[in-house]
Design an enzyme around this catalytic site. Structure first.
Site, PDB file in Angstrom:
ATOM      1  N   HIS A   1     -10.885  -2.695  10.673  1.00 30.88           N
ATOM      2  CA  HIS A   1      -9.796  -3.479  10.626  1.00 30.88           C
ATOM      3  C   HIS A   1      -9.904  -4.304  11.934  1.00 30.88           C
ATOM      4  O   HIS A   1      -8.456  -4.289  12.464  1.00 30.88           O
ATOM      5  CB  HIS A   1      -8.576  -2.375  10.425  1.00 30.88           C
ATOM      6  CG  HIS A   1      -7.483  -3.029   9.798  1.00 30.88           C
ATOM      7  ND1 HIS A   1      -5.861  -3.051  10.001  1.00 30.88           N
ATOM      8  CD2 HIS A   1      -7.088  -4.017   8.820  1.00 30.88           C
ATOM      9  CE1 HIS A   1      -5.194  -3.013   9.464  1.00 30.88           C
ATOM     10  NE2 HIS A   1      -5.857  -4.571   8.410  1.00 30.88           N
TER      11      HIS A   1
ATOM     12  N   ASP B   1      -9.280  -9.571   8.723  1.00 30.59           N
ATOM     13  CA  ASP B   1      -9.340  -8.547   8.190  1.00 30.59           C
ATOM     14  C   ASP B   1      -9.759  -7.596   8.735  1.00 30.59           C
ATOM     15  O   ASP B   1      -9.543  -6.044   9.094  1.00 30.59           O
ATOM     16  CB  ASP B   1      -8.625  -8.162   6.807  1.00 30.59           C
ATOM     17  CG  ASP B   1      -7.848  -7.548   6.975  1.00 30.59           C
ATOM     18  OD1 ASP B   1      -6.889  -6.996   7.607  1.00 30.59           O
ATOM     19  OD2 ASP B   1      -7.638  -6.484   5.531  1.00 30.59           O
TER      20      ASP B   1
ATOM     21  N   SER C   1      -1.585  -3.849  10.223  1.00 25.07           N
ATOM     22  CA  SER C   1      -1.354  -4.847   8.924  1.00 25.07           C
ATOM     23  C   SER C   1      -0.030  -5.622   9.304  1.00 25.07           C
ATOM     24  O   SER C   1       1.008  -5.591   9.702  1.00 25.07           O
ATOM     25  CB  SER C   1      -1.200  -4.235   7.301  1.00 25.07           C
ATOM     26  OG  SER C   1      -2.066  -3.128   7.612  1.00 25.07           O
TER      27      SER C   1
ATOM     28  N   CYS D   1       0.310  -7.567  10.950  1.00 26.50           N
ATOM     29  CA  CYS D   1       0.653  -8.568  12.963  1.00 26.50           C
ATOM     30  C   CYS D   1       0.172  -9.085  13.934  1.00 26.50           C
ATOM     31  O   CYS D   1      -0.271  -9.778  14.316  1.00 26.50           O
ATOM     32  CB  CYS D   1       0.192  -7.895  13.649  1.00 26.50           C
ATOM     33  SG  CYS D   1       1.945  -5.777  13.879  1.00 26.50           S
TER      34      CYS D   1
ATOM     35  N   ARG E   1       0.856  -1.151   0.133  1.00 31.00           N
ATOM     36  CA  ARG E   1       0.354  -0.360   0.161  1.00 31.00           C
ATOM     37  C   ARG E   1       0.830   1.212   0.215  1.00 31.00           C
ATOM     38  O   ARG E   1       1.864   1.008   0.503  1.00 31.00           O
ATOM     39  CB  ARG E   1      -0.866   0.080   1.235  1.00 31.00           C
ATOM     40  CG  ARG E   1      -1.472  -0.720   1.215  1.00 31.00           C
ATOM     41  CD  ARG E   1      -3.005  -0.535   1.989  1.00 31.00           C
ATOM     42  NE  ARG E   1      -2.483  -1.015   3.531  1.00 31.00           N
ATOM     43  CZ  ARG E   1      -1.954  -0.401   4.828  1.00 31.00           C
ATOM     44  NH1 ARG E   1      -1.467   0.770   4.533  1.00 31.00           N
ATOM     45  NH2 ARG E   1      -1.296  -1.278   5.652  1.00 31.00           N
TER      46      ARG E   1
ATOM     47  N   LYS F   1      -9.550  -2.485   1.336  1.00 34.50           N
ATOM     48  CA  LYS F   1      -9.459  -1.577   2.150  1.00 34.50           C
ATOM     49  C   LYS F   1     -10.280   0.477   1.780  1.00 34.50           C
ATOM     50  O   LYS F   1     -10.307   0.211   2.927  1.00 34.50           O
ATOM     51  CB  LYS F   1      -7.715  -0.763   2.264  1.00 34.50           C
ATOM     52  CG  LYS F   1      -6.462  -2.221   2.338  1.00 34.50           C
ATOM     53  CD  LYS F   1      -7.517  -2.947   4.176  1.00 34.50           C
ATOM     54  CE  LYS F   1      -6.382  -3.689   4.123  1.00 34.50           C
ATOM     55  NZ  LYS F   1      -6.754  -3.804   5.617  1.00 34.50           N
TER      56      LYS F   1
ATOM     57  N   TYR G   1      -1.155  -2.672  -6.760  1.00 30.44           N
ATOM     58  CA  TYR G   1      -1.107  -3.825  -5.459  1.00 30.44           C
ATOM     59  C   TYR G   1      -2.890  -4.312  -4.451  1.00 30.44           C
ATOM     60  O   TYR G   1      -3.698  -3.495  -5.259  1.00 30.44           O
ATOM     61  CB  TYR G   1       0.176  -3.570  -4.660  1.00 30.44           C
ATOM     62  CG  TYR G   1      -0.165  -4.195  -3.084  1.00 30.44           C
ATOM     63  CD1 TYR G   1       0.529  -5.167  -2.962  1.00 30.44           C
ATOM     64  CD2 TYR G   1      -1.329  -2.723  -2.373  1.00 30.44           C
ATOM     65  CE1 TYR G   1       0.355  -5.649  -2.007  1.00 30.44           C
ATOM     66  CE2 TYR G   1      -0.753  -3.737  -0.981  1.00 30.44           C
ATOM     67  CZ  TYR G   1      -0.448  -5.185  -0.420  1.00 30.44           C
ATOM     68  OH  TYR G   1      -0.635  -5.586   0.243  1.00 30.44           O
TER      69      TYR G   1
ATOM     70  N   ARG H   1       1.833 -12.203  -0.562  1.00 28.40           N
ATOM     71  CA  ARG H   1       1.106 -12.466  -0.721  1.00 28.40           C
ATOM     72  C   ARG H   1       0.406 -13.878  -1.180  1.00 28.40           C
ATOM     73  O   ARG H   1       0.690 -14.177  -2.246  1.00 28.40           O
ATOM     74  CB  ARG H   1       0.213 -11.392  -1.015  1.00 28.40           C
ATOM     75  CG  ARG H   1       0.240  -9.835  -0.361  1.00 28.40           C
ATOM     76  CD  ARG H   1       0.062 -10.367   1.440  1.00 28.40           C
ATOM     77  NE  ARG H   1      -0.255  -8.695   2.466  1.00 28.40           N
ATOM     78  CZ  ARG H   1      -0.181  -7.930   2.682  1.00 28.40           C
ATOM     79  NH1 ARG H   1      -1.907  -8.606   3.387  1.00 28.40           N
ATOM     80  NH2 ARG H   1      -0.067  -7.186   3.501  1.00 28.40           N
TER      81      ARG H   1
HETATM   82  C1  OXD Z   1      -3.257  -4.780   5.228  1.00 26.38           C
HETATM   83  C2  OXD Z   1      -3.978  -6.070   4.386  1.00 26.38           C
HETATM   84  O1  OXD Z   1      -2.822  -4.157   5.046  1.00 26.38           O
HETATM   85  O2  OXD Z   1      -4.668  -6.279   4.824  1.00 26.38           O
HETATM   86  O3  OXD Z   1      -3.695  -5.014   6.329  1.00 26.38           O
HETATM   87  O4  OXD Z   1      -3.866  -6.109   3.506  1.00 26.38           O
HETATM   88 MN    MN Z   2      -4.919  -5.723   6.903  1.00 28.14          MN
END
Ligand code: OXD
Ligand code: MN
Length: 590
Positions: free
Chosen positions: A237, A286, A259, A261, A80, A217, A208, A375
């Site tokens: 989130h 998420d 993100s 974590c 991002r 998002k 991306y 990913r």
């Molecule tokens: C983030 C995702 O960047 O979930 O938080 O992809």
């Molecule tokens: Mn996320």
């Protein structure tokens, strides 16, 4: 402006407002072809075949990974881009100091120029999608127009797309308009713009996930957080997990971590051997949309239908369910490849990479084989711990909300906020070390309130006020907790084993929600008594447990000063309730 080429046939069942918008976009972007996504399997297979032909996808070993493909993104387009992401509300104050802002008229001028003719020679995909179960009153719909087949295929895995969504849009009468083009993939010509007041997203120059899969998002957090404030709910989130105890009772918990974590790992946790009879059900990994329910509790739906998860570190020990579910029908982005064409990433405890994520012969001197933000995209239904409640229109009732960040010091393993208002302060004060999910430095501690720093579509001051106001809307509010799996000792070693063992902490949280679970009241909240936490079989030295559960008032006094300075940056938008809650914390710390 030129007119839409009349060879494009727009489906008769699409509402007039949608048709008008698609015509306008086609006139500006001038695509060669137009494809309305129906969401069928046949369509998905067609997209895959086309991308194999154009080399946007490479087939992985069909014997070990059937239906799996590798996508290599442009090396400058791997995460991002927060510095290029804007909230374009009419007034800059509404976007707040937490967002980059651009005046809507200026943003539209800029984007119109970028989109002008950008789809020449390309196919324009029109993707009607529904965030949340099609029949849920809490779901919201959108349409993404994109010139990327990769985006269309990912949207199919991540959301509910196609004819059913289109029918719902026709009934709802309103939808989020998301326009995306990969453009030239030039970082100098890349912007992600949000227009919350008119429910619009415009994204140019990146393929991306977080920048291009607009349902995720951009819609489900930035635009939805604004919608949620207007309509009296929360778009967060947060992952959502059902924790089943040996008696068969299931408690649902929603956790907000920044993100990369560990939300996906926690959402699919495998209980440790010392906790027989416990089971985890994944509702979401998420995003959570939280609504006041008719019974006075807070109810959550997962607006998504798939996962866009981080690969490095994923293996059969850290996340067996994820590891199993990505053995088939998965799109891998920016991983390395083994000699027999299997995907490979750092932390995978089998295989040897021969090619890196950029398609070059792997050379450790040039860096990792997989990009740190590589990913997988996969349908949630492939998850062995998938909860059938993920499709329940009413969602699941939430017993506890958990905030957490990556902090090597300060925050104990877990503590419980004193009440809702204190919990909102705990969320607002969150801080975490940055990760590879966004471009920029990794490992720098920054404030990330409610893990929403990159995702709140409006002024954080107003957002916290909205959180506080839930106390008037939800009579039976969940408890609020804070966890830190990432505390380290002086030598930099993690103090807590994490992964499946985190269930021990969730079990204490559930105990607390039921009025059990012994704790010591400290200035920052209730910290578990060591004998209230199930530590059986962990063999943690006493000193480690003490450190994990310790609260150092001197460090916290400094932290409270920093929190105060951060919150005051929101000026007149900072709710009085938070200011006085912080005053109470300071007084308790004296
Ligand atoms: C983030 C995702 O960047 O979930 O938080 O992809
Ligand atoms: Mn996320």
């Amino acid at each position: 402006m030129a007119t839409t080429p009349d060879r494009f046939v727009l489906p008769a069942e699409s509402p007039p407002e949608l048709r008008r918008w698609v015509e306008q976009v086609a006139s500006r972007t001038r695509p060669e072809r137009m494809h309305w996504c129906d969401g069928s399997e046949a369509e998905y297979r067609l997209l895959i075949r086309q991308m194999l032909a154009s080399k946007e996808l490479l087939e992985l070993n069909p014997a070990t990974h059937p239906g799996c493909y590798l996508h290599r993104s442009h090396p400058s387009d791997v995460a991002r881009v927060e510095h290029l992401t804007f909230v374009c509300s009419e007034s800059q104050e509404d976007a707040g100091p937490n967002n980059h802002w651009m005046a809507p008229a200026e943003a539209r001028r800029k984007m119109d120029a970028l989109f002008d003719g950008c789809m020449r020679g390309r196919t324009m995909y029109v993707i009607p999608y529904c965030m949340g179960p099609i029949d849920s009153p809490y779901s919201r719909c959108g349409v993404e127009i994109t010139d990327s087949a990769y985006v269309a295929a990912n949207m199919k895995l991540m959301t509910r797309i196609g004819s059913a969504a289109l029918a719902r849009i026709a009934g709802d009468g309103s939808f989020v308009k998301g326009l995306h083009s990969i453009g030239e993939l030039d970082p100098e010509r890349r912007f992600i713009m949000h227009f919350p007041e008119s429910l619009e997203i415009q994204s140019y120059g990146s393929g991306y996930g977080g920048n291009a899969l607009l349902g995720k998002k951009c819609h489900a957090l930035r635009i939805a957080s604004w919608q949620a404030r207007c309509e009296g709910w929360l778009a967060e989130h947060m992952m959502i997990v059902g924790v089943e105890n040996p008696a068969g009772d299931i408690h649902y918990i929603a956790c907000a971590f920044p993100s990369a974590c560990g939300k996906t790992n926690l959402a699919m946790l495998i209980p440790p051997g010392s906790m027989p009879g416990w089971k985890i059900w994944t509702v979401g990994d998420d995003i959570a949309w939280l609504h006041p329910g008719p019974d006075g509790r807070l109810w959550a739906i997962n607006p998504e239908a798939g996962y866009f998860g981080v690969l490095p570190g994923t293996n059969a020990k850290t996340n067996r369910h994820a590891f199993e579910m990505i053995r088939r029908d998965t799109i891998f982005t920016n991983v390395g490849v083994t000699a027999d064409n299997q995907p490979w990433w750092e932390g995978l405890d089998q295989g040897v990479p021969v090619t890196d994520w950029q398609g070059r012969p792997f050379d450790p001197a040039r860096g990792p084989a997989a990009h740190p933000n590589s990913r997988f995209t996969v349908s949630a239904r492939q998850n062995p711990s998938y909860s059938p409640m993920a499709d329940a229109p009413q969602g699941v009732p939430i017993s506890a909300l958990v905030f957490g960040g990556r902090r090597r010091a300060l925050a104990p393993l877990v503590f419980q906020a004193r009440n809702w208002r204190h919990g909102v302060l705990v969320g607002a004060a969150m801080a975490s070390e940055t990760t590879a999910a966004a471009t920029g430095d990794v490992g720098v501690v920054r404030r990330d309130p409610m893990a929403m720093k990159p995702f709140a579509g409006y002024n954080f001051g107003d957002y916290w006020q909205h959180w506080l106001s839930m106390a008037d809307r939800v009579p039976r509010l969940p408890g609020i907790f804070h966890v830190n799996w990432f505390r380290r000792d002086a030598a930099g070693r993690f103090l807590w084993p994490g992964y499946g063992e985190n269930l021990r902490v969730l079990a204490w949280i559930i105990d607390r929600c039921q009025g059990r679970g012994a704790a010591d009241e400290t200035a920052i909240g209730a910290v578990p008594r060591r004998d209230a936490l199930n530590l059986a079989g962990l063999n943690l030295p006493d000193a480690t447990v003490s450190e994990l559960l310790s609260m150092d008032a001197t460090q916290w006094r400094k932290e409270a000063e920093e929190i105060g300075a951060y919150l005051e940056g929101f000026g007149s938008h900072l709710p009085e309730g938070l200011r006085s809650e912080l005053g109470d914390l300071r007084a308790r710390l004296k």
